[in-house]
Design a protein around this motif. Structure first.
Motif, short mmCIF file in Angstrom:
data_model
loop_
_atom_site.label_atom_id
_atom_site.label_comp_id
_atom_site.label_asym_id
_atom_site.label_seq_id
_atom_site.Cartn_x
_atom_site.Cartn_y
_atom_site.Cartn_z
N SER A 78 65.38 31.46 56.82
CA SER A 78 66.08 32.46 56.02
C SER A 78 67.53 32.06 55.78
O SER A 78 68.05 32.19 54.67
CB SER A 78 66.03 33.81 56.74
OG SER A 78 64.70 34.26 56.87
N VAL A 79 68.20 31.56 56.85
CA VAL A 79 69.60 31.14 56.70
C VAL A 79 69.71 29.99 55.71
O VAL A 79 70.58 29.97 54.83
CB VAL A 79 70.18 30.75 58.07
CG1 VAL A 79 71.57 30.12 57.90
CG2 VAL A 79 70.25 31.96 58.98
N VAL A 80 68.80 29.00 55.84
CA VAL A 80 68.81 27.86 54.92
C VAL A 80 68.54 28.33 53.49
O VAL A 80 69.17 27.86 52.53
CB VAL A 80 67.79 26.80 55.37
CG1 VAL A 80 67.69 25.69 54.33
CG2 VAL A 80 68.18 26.23 56.72
N SER A 81 67.61 29.27 53.33
CA SER A 81 67.26 29.76 51.99
C SER A 81 68.43 30.45 51.34
O SER A 81 68.74 30.23 50.16
CB SER A 81 66.06 30.72 52.09
OG SER A 81 64.94 30.06 52.63
N TRP A 82 69.12 31.33 52.09
CA TRP A 82 70.28 32.02 51.53
C TRP A 82 71.38 31.03 51.15
O TRP A 82 72.06 31.19 50.13
CB TRP A 82 70.82 33.04 52.53
CG TRP A 82 70.01 34.30 52.59
CD1 TRP A 82 69.19 34.72 53.60
CD2 TRP A 82 69.92 35.29 51.56
NE1 TRP A 82 68.60 35.91 53.28
CE2 TRP A 82 69.02 36.28 52.04
CE3 TRP A 82 70.48 35.44 50.30
CZ2 TRP A 82 68.70 37.41 51.28
CZ3 TRP A 82 70.15 36.56 49.55
CH2 TRP A 82 69.28 37.53 50.05
N SER A 83 71.56 30.00 51.96
CA SER A 83 72.58 28.98 51.65
C SER A 83 72.25 28.24 50.36
O SER A 83 73.10 28.03 49.50
CB SER A 83 72.71 27.99 52.81
OG SER A 83 73.07 28.66 54.00
N ILE A 84 70.96 27.86 50.23
CA ILE A 84 70.54 27.15 49.02
C ILE A 84 70.70 28.05 47.79
O ILE A 84 71.17 27.61 46.73
CB ILE A 84 69.08 26.67 49.16
CG1 ILE A 84 69.00 25.59 50.25
CG2 ILE A 84 68.56 26.14 47.83
CD1 ILE A 84 67.58 25.14 50.55
N MET A 85 70.32 29.32 47.91
CA MET A 85 70.46 30.24 46.78
C MET A 85 71.92 30.42 46.39
O MET A 85 72.25 30.50 45.20
CB MET A 85 69.82 31.59 47.14
CG MET A 85 68.31 31.60 47.02
SD MET A 85 67.59 33.26 47.16
CE MET A 85 67.73 33.52 48.92
N ALA A 86 72.82 30.49 47.39
CA ALA A 86 74.25 30.64 47.09
C ALA A 86 74.79 29.42 46.37
O ALA A 86 75.54 29.54 45.38
CB ALA A 86 75.02 30.88 48.39
N ILE A 87 74.40 28.22 46.83
CA ILE A 87 74.88 26.99 46.19
C ILE A 87 74.37 26.89 44.76
O ILE A 87 75.13 26.58 43.82
CB ILE A 87 74.43 25.76 47.02
CG1 ILE A 87 75.15 25.75 48.38
CG2 ILE A 87 74.73 24.47 46.25
CD1 ILE A 87 74.64 24.68 49.32
N THR B 30 60.13 32.18 47.27
CA THR B 30 58.70 31.86 47.33
C THR B 30 58.44 30.60 48.15
O THR B 30 57.56 30.56 49.02
CB THR B 30 58.13 31.69 45.92
OG1 THR B 30 58.34 32.89 45.17
CG2 THR B 30 56.64 31.38 45.96
N VAL B 31 59.20 29.53 47.86
CA VAL B 31 59.02 28.28 48.60
C VAL B 31 59.32 28.46 50.08
O VAL B 31 58.61 27.95 50.96
CB VAL B 31 59.92 27.17 47.99
CG1 VAL B 31 59.89 25.92 48.86
CG2 VAL B 31 59.47 26.85 46.59
N ALA B 32 60.39 29.23 50.38
CA ALA B 32 60.72 29.49 51.78
C ALA B 32 59.60 30.26 52.47
O ALA B 32 59.27 30.00 53.64
CB ALA B 32 62.04 30.26 51.87
#
Length: 365
Positions: free
Chosen positions: A39-48, A343-345
Motif C-alpha cells: 500500500s505504501v509503495v502504491s501510494w508513492s507510485i501514484m503520487a509520483i 489494480t496491479v497492487a
C-alpha cells in the motif's frame, strides 16, 4: 384506472442489486505486513505519476508546420546590440545594402550610439580644455609646418590626416580621445525581406551612381583598424519563447592588423501562435562565420575591414503553434493512474498472500 404507487423502499432494494462494488465487513478483513508495504509503495507510485502528469498538463506543447512564406512584402526589423571596444562612435557607421539596390547610409532613426570608456562603461565625454589651454598635436606637431592646438579628438585626427600620419594607434592614449574609446550600438534597423547585409566598416559611407562605397585614406589605417566586437543581441523580428539567437554572446578580439568579419545568416521565417491566439512574426536562423586579416602589409588592404551581417531568406515558413493539454485528457490520465496502480497492487497482494499461505500450510503439515 387506479395508478400503482411504487414503494421507495422497493425501488432502493432493486437499485441495491445493481451494486458491483460488494462490501466486506471489517470483521472479515485480513490485514498483513506485506499488504501494508504494498500500500505504501502504491501510494508513492501514484503520487509520483500524478505529479508527472500534472507537470505535463501545465506545460505547453509546440507543434511545427511548414508552409509557404507569403509575407515577402513586409518590412523586417533587425534588433542590434553590438559593442566595439576600440572604435569611437564617430568612426562607426551602420549601413544596410540589399539585392534590390536599397541603400541606407549611417542608419540613425532606430539606432542609438553610446560612447564607452576603457572599462566598457558609459563615457562622460571627451576631455574638456580650459579657456587658455592648448593641447599638443603629438606626432603631427613634428610634421606640420605651423604650430596648432589640438584641443579636441576631432582636431587631433585632422592634424594627423594633414600630416599624412595614421592616427588609430593614439586614440586609446591621447588625452583628447582616451575618455571615449569604444562604442555601443543598439536599436532596430528596418529592412526589406530580400537578401542583403548590415555592416559596420572602415571609411565614410556614401552612395555613388547607385552603388554603396566607403571612402577613406589608406594612410589613416596603416597601423591597423581594430574591429573587435561583442554581439549582445541580434534579432530578426520579435523575440518569442523557444526561438534561440545563435550569435548572441559572440565576442571577437583583434590584437593586430585590420580584420574583416563575415557572418553568413540563413533566415527561416517563423509564425509563432501562442495559446492566446495572437500570432507573432519572427525569424529563426543558422549562421556560419569567416574572418581574415585584410591588411597584408602597412598601406595595403586586401578587403574592407569591418563587421558584416550577410543574410538571406528561405522561401518557406515554419509555423509554431502552442498546443495546451485538454483538461479531459488530464482527468482521464489521473483516473488511469489511480485505477491501474490500485489494480496491479491488488493483484500482487493477492498473489503474495495466497503463495505465503500455501507455503505456511505445507510447512505446518
Amino acid at each position: 384506472m387506479r395508478q400503482r404507487v411504487r414503494d421507495p423502499v422497493q425501488l432502493l432494494g432493486k437499485l441495491k442489486r445493481l451494486d458491483v462494488y460488494s462490501k466486506v465487513h471489517d470483521d472479515y478483513r485480513i490485514k498483513t505486513k506485506i499488504g501494508g508495504l504494498i500500500s505504501v509503495v502504491s501510494w508513492s507510485i501514484m503520487a509520483i505519476l500524478f505529479i508527472s502528469e500534472l507537470r505535463s498538463y501545465l506545460s505547453v506543447e509546440i507543434v511545427d508546420h511548414i508552409i509557404v512564406d507569403t509575407t515577402l512584402n513586409q518590412k523586417l526589423p533587425i534588433g542590434l546590440n553590438i559593442t566595439f571596444p576600440h572604435l569611437r562612435c564617430d568612426e562607426v557607421s551602420v549601413d544596410t545594402v540589399d539585392s534590390m539596390g536599397d541603400n541606407q547610409v549611417d542608419v540613425a532613426g532606430g539606432l542609438v550610439k553610446l560612447n564607452l570608456d576603457a572599462h566598457g562603461w558609459l563615457s562622460k565625454g571627451d576631455h574638456v580644455v580650459g579657456p587658455n589651454e592648448c593641447l599638443s598635436c603629438l606626432e603631427a606637431l613634428e610634421v606640420l609646418p605651423e604650430k596648432r592646438c589640438c584641443n579636441t579628438c576631432k582636431e587631433l585626427k585632422e592634424a594627423y590626416q594633414d600630416a599624412g600620419l595614421p592616427y588609430f594607434h593614439i586614440l586609446d592614449t591621447a588625452v583628447q580621445c582616451k575618455e571615449s574609446i569604444g562604442c555601443q550600438v543598439h536599436g532596430d534597423v528596418l529592412v526589406s525581406k530580400v537578401s542583403g547585409n548590415v555592416h559596420v566598416a572602415l571609411g565614410k559611407s556614401t552612395v555613388k551612381d547607385g552603388k554603396h562605397v566607403h571612402e577613406f585614406n589608406i594612410r589613416d589605417v596603416s597601423d591597423g583598424f581594430n574591429t573587435s566586437h561583442s554581439i549582445h543581441r541580434l534579432e530578426f523580428g520579435q523575440r518569442v519563447a523557444g526561438v534561440h539567437s545563435p550569435l548572441e554572446g559572440t565576442t571577437k578580439i583583434v590584437k593586430h592588423g585590420a580584420y574583416m568579419f563575415h557572418y553568413y545568416i540563413k533566415l527561416v521565417p517563423t509564425l509563432y501562435t501562442p495559446t492566446s491566439g495572437h500570432a507573432v512574426h519572427t525569424h529563426q536562423y543558422s549562421v556560419t562565420d569567416n574572418d581574415k586579416n585584410v591588411m597584408l602589409k602597412p598601406g595595403e588592404l586586401a578587403g574592407l575591414p569591418g563587421v558584416f551581417l550577410v543574410y538571406e531568406f528561405t522561401p518557406f515558413m515554419v509555423q509554431k503553434i502552442e498546443k495546451a493539454v485538454p483538461l479531459s485528457h488530464f482527468l482521464t490520465s489521473v483516473c488511469a493512474i489511480i485505477g491501474g496502480v490500485f489494480t496491479v497492487a491488488g493483484i500482487i497482494d493477492a498473489v503474495l498472500y495466497r503463495s505465503l499461505r500455501q507455503l505456511l500450510q505445507k510447512t505446518v503439515a
